[in-house]
Motif scaffolding. Structure first.
Motif, PDB file in Angstrom:
ATOM      1  N   PHE A   1      29.889 -56.363 -59.135  1.00  0.00           N
ATOM      2  CA  PHE A   1      30.272 -55.198 -59.938  1.00  0.00           C
ATOM      3  C   PHE A   1      31.317 -54.372 -59.199  1.00  0.00           C
ATOM      4  N   GLU A   2      32.518 -54.329 -59.748  1.00  0.00           N
ATOM      5  CA  GLU A   2      33.597 -53.523 -59.164  1.00  0.00           C
ATOM      6  C   GLU A   2      33.195 -52.058 -59.075  1.00  0.00           C
ATOM      7  N   SER A   3      32.350 -51.612 -60.028  1.00  0.00           N
ATOM      8  CA  SER A   3      31.953 -50.202 -60.052  1.00  0.00           C
ATOM      9  C   SER A   3      31.114 -49.808 -58.849  1.00  0.00           C
ATOM     10  N   ARG A   4      30.566 -50.766 -58.097  1.00  0.00           N
ATOM     11  CA  ARG A   4      29.772 -50.436 -56.923  1.00  0.00           C
ATOM     12  C   ARG A   4      30.633 -50.325 -55.657  1.00  0.00           C
ATOM     13  N   TYR A   5      31.892 -50.730 -55.746  1.00  0.00           N
ATOM     14  CA  TYR A   5      32.690 -50.835 -54.525  1.00  0.00           C
ATOM     15  C   TYR A   5      33.024 -49.478 -53.912  1.00  0.00           C
ATOM     16  N   GLY A   6      33.050 -48.433 -54.716  1.00  0.00           N
ATOM     17  CA  GLY A   6      33.331 -47.118 -54.167  1.00  0.00           C
ATOM     18  C   GLY A   6      32.305 -46.718 -53.126  1.00  0.00           C
TER      19      GLY A   6
ATOM     20  N   ARG B   1      40.323 -57.176 -55.353  1.00  0.00           N
ATOM     21  CA  ARG B   1      41.150 -58.382 -55.521  1.00  0.00           C
ATOM     22  C   ARG B   1      40.360 -59.635 -55.144  1.00  0.00           C
ATOM     23  N   ALA B   2      39.578 -59.537 -54.079  1.00  0.00           N
ATOM     24  CA  ALA B   2      38.764 -60.694 -53.662  1.00  0.00           C
ATOM     25  C   ALA B   2      37.716 -61.026 -54.732  1.00  0.00           C
ATOM     26  N   LEU B   3      37.142 -60.008 -55.327  1.00  0.00           N
ATOM     27  CA  LEU B   3      36.132 -60.237 -56.382  1.00  0.00           C
ATOM     28  C   LEU B   3      36.771 -60.926 -57.585  1.00  0.00           C
ATOM     29  N   LYS B   4      37.921 -60.405 -58.016  1.00  0.00           N
ATOM     30  CA  LYS B   4      38.568 -60.986 -59.204  1.00  0.00           C
ATOM     31  C   LYS B   4      38.992 -62.426 -58.940  1.00  0.00           C
TER      32      LYS B   4
ATOM     33  N   GLU C   1      34.970 -67.807 -49.386  1.00  0.00           N
ATOM     34  CA  GLU C   1      36.146 -66.987 -49.099  1.00  0.00           C
ATOM     35  C   GLU C   1      35.902 -65.533 -49.507  1.00  0.00           C
ATOM     36  N   PHE C   2      35.234 -65.333 -50.631  1.00  0.00           N
ATOM     37  CA  PHE C   2      34.903 -63.977 -51.095  1.00  0.00           C
ATOM     38  C   PHE C   2      34.031 -63.253 -50.058  1.00  0.00           C
ATOM     39  N   PHE C   3      33.005 -63.918 -49.580  1.00  0.00           N
ATOM     40  CA  PHE C   3      32.118 -63.289 -48.598  1.00  0.00           C
ATOM     41  C   PHE C   3      32.838 -63.063 -47.275  1.00  0.00           C
ATOM     42  N   ARG C   4      33.749 -63.981 -46.916  1.00  0.00           N
ATOM     43  CA  ARG C   4      34.489 -63.817 -45.651  1.00  0.00           C
ATOM     44  C   ARG C   4      35.345 -62.556 -45.692  1.00  0.00           C
ATOM     45  N   VAL C   5      36.013 -62.338 -46.811  1.00  0.00           N
ATOM     46  CA  VAL C   5      36.857 -61.140 -46.927  1.00  0.00           C
ATOM     47  C   VAL C   5      36.005 -59.875 -46.795  1.00  0.00           C
ATOM     48  N   LEU C   6      34.877 -59.843 -47.496  1.00  0.00           N
ATOM     49  CA  LEU C   6      34.026 -58.647 -47.450  1.00  0.00           C
ATOM     50  C   LEU C   6      33.470 -58.409 -46.051  1.00  0.00           C
ATOM     51  N   ARG C   7      33.050 -59.499 -45.410  1.00  0.00           N
ATOM     52  CA  ARG C   7      32.368 -59.349 -44.119  1.00  0.00           C
ATOM     53  C   ARG C   7      33.353 -59.199 -42.958  1.00  0.00           C
ATOM     54  N   GLU C   8      34.355 -60.087 -42.877  1.00  0.00           N
ATOM     55  CA  GLU C   8      35.217 -60.122 -41.695  1.00  0.00           C
ATOM     56  C   GLU C   8      36.440 -59.221 -41.833  1.00  0.00           C
TER      57      GLU C   8
ATOM     58  N   ARG D   1      41.014 -41.505 -46.138  1.00  0.00           N
ATOM     59  CA  ARG D   1      41.076 -41.742 -47.582  1.00  0.00           C
ATOM     60  C   ARG D   1      41.974 -42.927 -47.936  1.00  0.00           C
ATOM     61  N   ALA D   2      43.158 -43.008 -47.289  1.00  0.00           N
ATOM     62  CA  ALA D   2      44.081 -44.108 -47.588  1.00  0.00           C
ATOM     63  C   ALA D   2      43.465 -45.459 -47.207  1.00  0.00           C
ATOM     64  N   GLU D   3      42.794 -45.483 -46.047  1.00  0.00           N
ATOM     65  CA  GLU D   3      42.169 -46.724 -45.609  1.00  0.00           C
ATOM     66  C   GLU D   3      41.012 -47.105 -46.534  1.00  0.00           C
ATOM     67  N   ARG D   4      40.289 -46.079 -46.997  1.00  0.00           N
ATOM     68  CA  ARG D   4      39.173 -46.336 -47.930  1.00  0.00           C
ATOM     69  C   ARG D   4      39.705 -46.971 -49.216  1.00  0.00           C
ATOM     70  N   ARG D   5      40.839 -46.424 -49.703  1.00  0.00           N
ATOM     71  CA  ARG D   5      41.416 -46.968 -50.930  1.00  0.00           C
ATOM     72  C   ARG D   5      41.909 -48.399 -50.707  1.00  0.00           C
ATOM     73  N   ARG D   6      42.521 -48.637 -49.526  1.00  0.00           N
ATOM     74  CA  ARG D   6      43.025 -49.988 -49.236  1.00  0.00           C
ATOM     75  C   ARG D   6      41.882 -51.003 -49.196  1.00  0.00           C
ATOM     76  N   LYS D   7      40.792 -50.636 -48.545  1.00  0.00           N
ATOM     77  CA  LYS D   7      39.655 -51.555 -48.446  1.00  0.00           C
ATOM     78  C   LYS D   7      39.061 -51.840 -49.824  1.00  0.00           C
ATOM     79  N   GLN D   8      38.953 -50.775 -50.619  1.00  0.00           N
ATOM     80  CA  GLN D   8      38.363 -50.950 -51.956  1.00  0.00           C
ATOM     81  C   GLN D   8      39.251 -51.865 -52.800  1.00  0.00           C
ATOM     82  N   GLU D   9      40.565 -51.663 -52.748  1.00  0.00           N
ATOM     83  CA  GLU D   9      41.478 -52.498 -53.543  1.00  0.00           C
ATOM     84  C   GLU D   9      41.444 -53.952 -53.069  1.00  0.00           C
TER      85      GLU D   9
END
Length: 608
Positions: A291-296, A317-320, A256-263, A305-313
């Motif tokens: 590592f959350e610190s790599r997500y930026g 959440r998927a990582l946690k 599920e984690f990989f699906r969120v990141l990829r799809e 910018r807003a979309e970038r922040r939404r994707k990062q958040e």
């Protein structure tokens, strides 16, 4: 027939290897130097036979073939007919030039974008520095001739060639790796960052010269198609990866984690990476995903910018959620860079009075180097960068780093123990271990490892650890094998068992500094030591109970061997290593046909 000793040195070495921004740069640069030295040795063998080689010593010409598993240090020693010595040395120099050109053309074939290939090839052609010296074997024998050749080589190396830059000098930006040569890449001029990365393997404003481009795109180990380098983030994540249980719940969470990141978030395949050591649940994906610190940086190409922040958040959440469902905590963001070097090797070589004795020593070193991959990668889940002669460079995860260093020192002692010098001392291995944040510049980590190695070699047969924690100062501890490592292991065990509160180390450190322990006389040092024991007696363990008698006895024994300040530093670092002292339910194995790939792991998750 009169014989002569020929010694060739191939460079540049330290500066060239250290010019690295990524693991790949460091990994390929180390291998490239070995390939060039191997080409020089092969040229010697082609003219006078493989038996003429003393260092490296081999009876098998296949060992000298390109891409063979033999790693060769940057020095080649041979015993050749004196009349042909100069001709053979020049042939070796030509072979090095041919090999580096061949490797450059292979590497440039992997670059998808247009660049100034002619300039790049000229820059690469100017890279190798091959110097040689020779001395005839006279009545005083081989050892004296080798000594004369060594002194002549040292004199030659003290002189530098100052050839004109030639046609590749320009006003273009310098390479981002070392600033020595001009970039051969076109100016970005608003080019999409993702496309520029795809074409050249560079990010942001990074620039590469021909040598840097070869490092970034060169491939080695073509025989098995294995890309065996791990990123620093992956090595730092390994202790956490090994805590992930190999069960269906963890696989479902990972899928599920990989699906969120990829799809959902559209991350490209290169972000997921590909490591050489697949995990039963995480597959061959790079541990940087933890590592959350790599997500930026993962979403830096998103213009909104807003979309970038939404994707990062969303990704965070998927990582946690994945970490929670897998039952593990966020990874500790530090890794080890291990740098080892033999002690008393010069004396051991001086003690070789005949070519046969010198070859025997060379073979022992080759045996040690041949075992290092098993020790580092199979036994301790590290990633070997280079092993040749008495030198080792490797990434190691912190939960196995100390055991790996000890295993290497033991293996070296076992292989070289029979080569005692005139004073009865056998060569030993000193190891420097730099502990760095996974996002720190790689060049800084290399320099830190060299400082640690230098500290260890001051003692000899020793381990030194340099820990640079972000927001703090670098702490260096170390000592002789058998003493320091045993004591340090006891301190780690105290923290792992919760037998000592965290603040004790810092209180001892303040005591040593406030009372200027370094400049104190013997009587005052004794008083400081007694005060330290009094402080420790008042401390409590992690459960709030008074510190046990056994713990105080361990600390008192440690204080008898060193100063209060040194013990405080050891306690500070022991606490960091204790964080990772946990059983590993799912060791990350070496590559094998039975291990699942990322696709196979995803399929398992989909089937669920």
């Amino acid at each position: 027939m009169t014989e002569a000793v020929v010694i060739m040195a191939i460079g540049p070495v330290q500066g060239f290897i250290a010019a690295a921004r990524r693991s790949r740069d460091l990994w390929y640069g180390s291998w490239l130097l070995s390939e060039l030295s191997k080409a020089a040795a092969q040229a010697v063998a082609a003219r006078v036979g493989v038996g003429a080689l003393i260092f490296p010593a081999t009876d098998n010409e296949k060992d000298l073939q390109p891409d063979s598993s033999l790693n060769v240090a940057n020095k080649v020693v041979a015993l050749v007919p004196a009349a042909q010595a100069a001709e053979i040395a020049e042939a070796a120099r030509a072979a090095v030039a041919t090999r580096v050109k061949q490797l450059a053309e292979e590497a440039f074939g992997h670059v998808k974008g247009r660049f100034d290939r002619d300039i790049a090839l000229k820059q690469v052609a100017d890279l190798p520095e091959v110097v040689w010296a020779t001395a005839e074997v006279a009545a005083d024998g081989y050892a004296a001739a080798r000594d004369r050749a060594e002194r002549a080589l040292a004199a030659r190396k003290s002189l530098r060639d100052f050839a004109p830059v030639g046609e590749w000098g320009s006003v273009r930006p310098k390479s981002s790796l070392d600033g020595l040569r001009e970039s051969v890449l076109p100016e970005p001029k608003g080019e999409d960052a993702a496309k520029r990365y795809e074409k050249y393997g560079v990010r942001g404003g990074e620039q590469l010269c021909g040598v840097g481009l070869m490092k970034r795109h060169g491939q080695r180990g073509r025989g098995d198609q294995a890309d065996r380098v791990c990123s620093t983030s992956h090595v730092a994540a390994l202790p956490t990866l090994e805590q992930i249980p190999d069960n269906e719940d963890a696989r479902r969470a990972a899928s599920e984690f990989f699906r969120v990141l990829r799809e959902e978030l559209g991350l490209p395949a290169e972000v997921f990476g590909k490591t050489p050591f697949p995990h039963p649940v995480f597959g061959d994906r790079d541990g940087r995903l933890l590592f959350e610190s790599r997500y930026g940086e993962f979403f830096e190409d998103e213009p909104d910018r807003a979309e970038r922040r939404r994707k990062q958040e969303t990704a965070v959440r998927a990582l946690k959620r994945f970490l929670r469902e897998a039952g593990v905590k966020a990874p500790y963001p530090y890794y080890g860079l291990l740098l080892a070097d033999g002690d008393r090797m010069g004396a051991a070589i001086d003690d070789c009075k005949t070519p046969e004795a010198h070859r025997k020593l060379s073979r022992a070193l080759a045996d040690f180097a041949g075992n290092t991959r098993r020790i580092v990668e199979d036994d301790h889940r590290g990633s070997l960068i280079y092993a040749g002669g008495d030198d080792v460079l490797a990434y190691v995860p912190l939960h196995t780093a100390l055991a790996c260093a000890k295993a290497l020192a033991d293996a070296f002692r076992q292989k070289l123990g029979g080569f005692q010098t005139a004073d009865g001392q056998a060569p030993t291995l000193s190891v420097g271990l730099a502990v760095s944040h996974h996002l720190d510049p790689l060049e800084d980590a290399i320099l830190r490892a060299r400082r640690a190695e230098g500290r260890a070699k001051q003692t000899r047969n020793a381990l030194a650890i340099a820990f640079d924690k972000r927001g703090g100062v670098e702490t260096v501890v170390g000592g002789e094998w058998g003493k320091f490592d045993a004591r340090f292991d006891q301190l780690i065990a105290l923290y792992a068992a919760g037998a000592l509160a965290h603040g004790a180390a810092y209180e001892l450190r303040r005591l040593a500094r406030q009372l200027d322990e370094r400049n104190a006389d013997a009587e005052f040092r004794t008083a400081i030591r007694l005060e330290a024991l009094r402080i420790l007696q008042r401390k409590r363990d992690r459960r709030g109970a008074p510190v046990s008698v056994e713990t105080l006895q361990t600390l008192a024994a440690a204080l008898e061997q060193q100063s209060v300040g040194a013990l405080a530093d050891e306690l500070v670092l022991a606490r960091e290593f204790a964080r990772l002292r946990k059983p590993s339910p799912t060791p990350v194995a070496s590559p094998s046909a039975d291990e699942p790939t990322s696709e196979q792991v995803t399929m398992r998750g989909t089937e669920l």
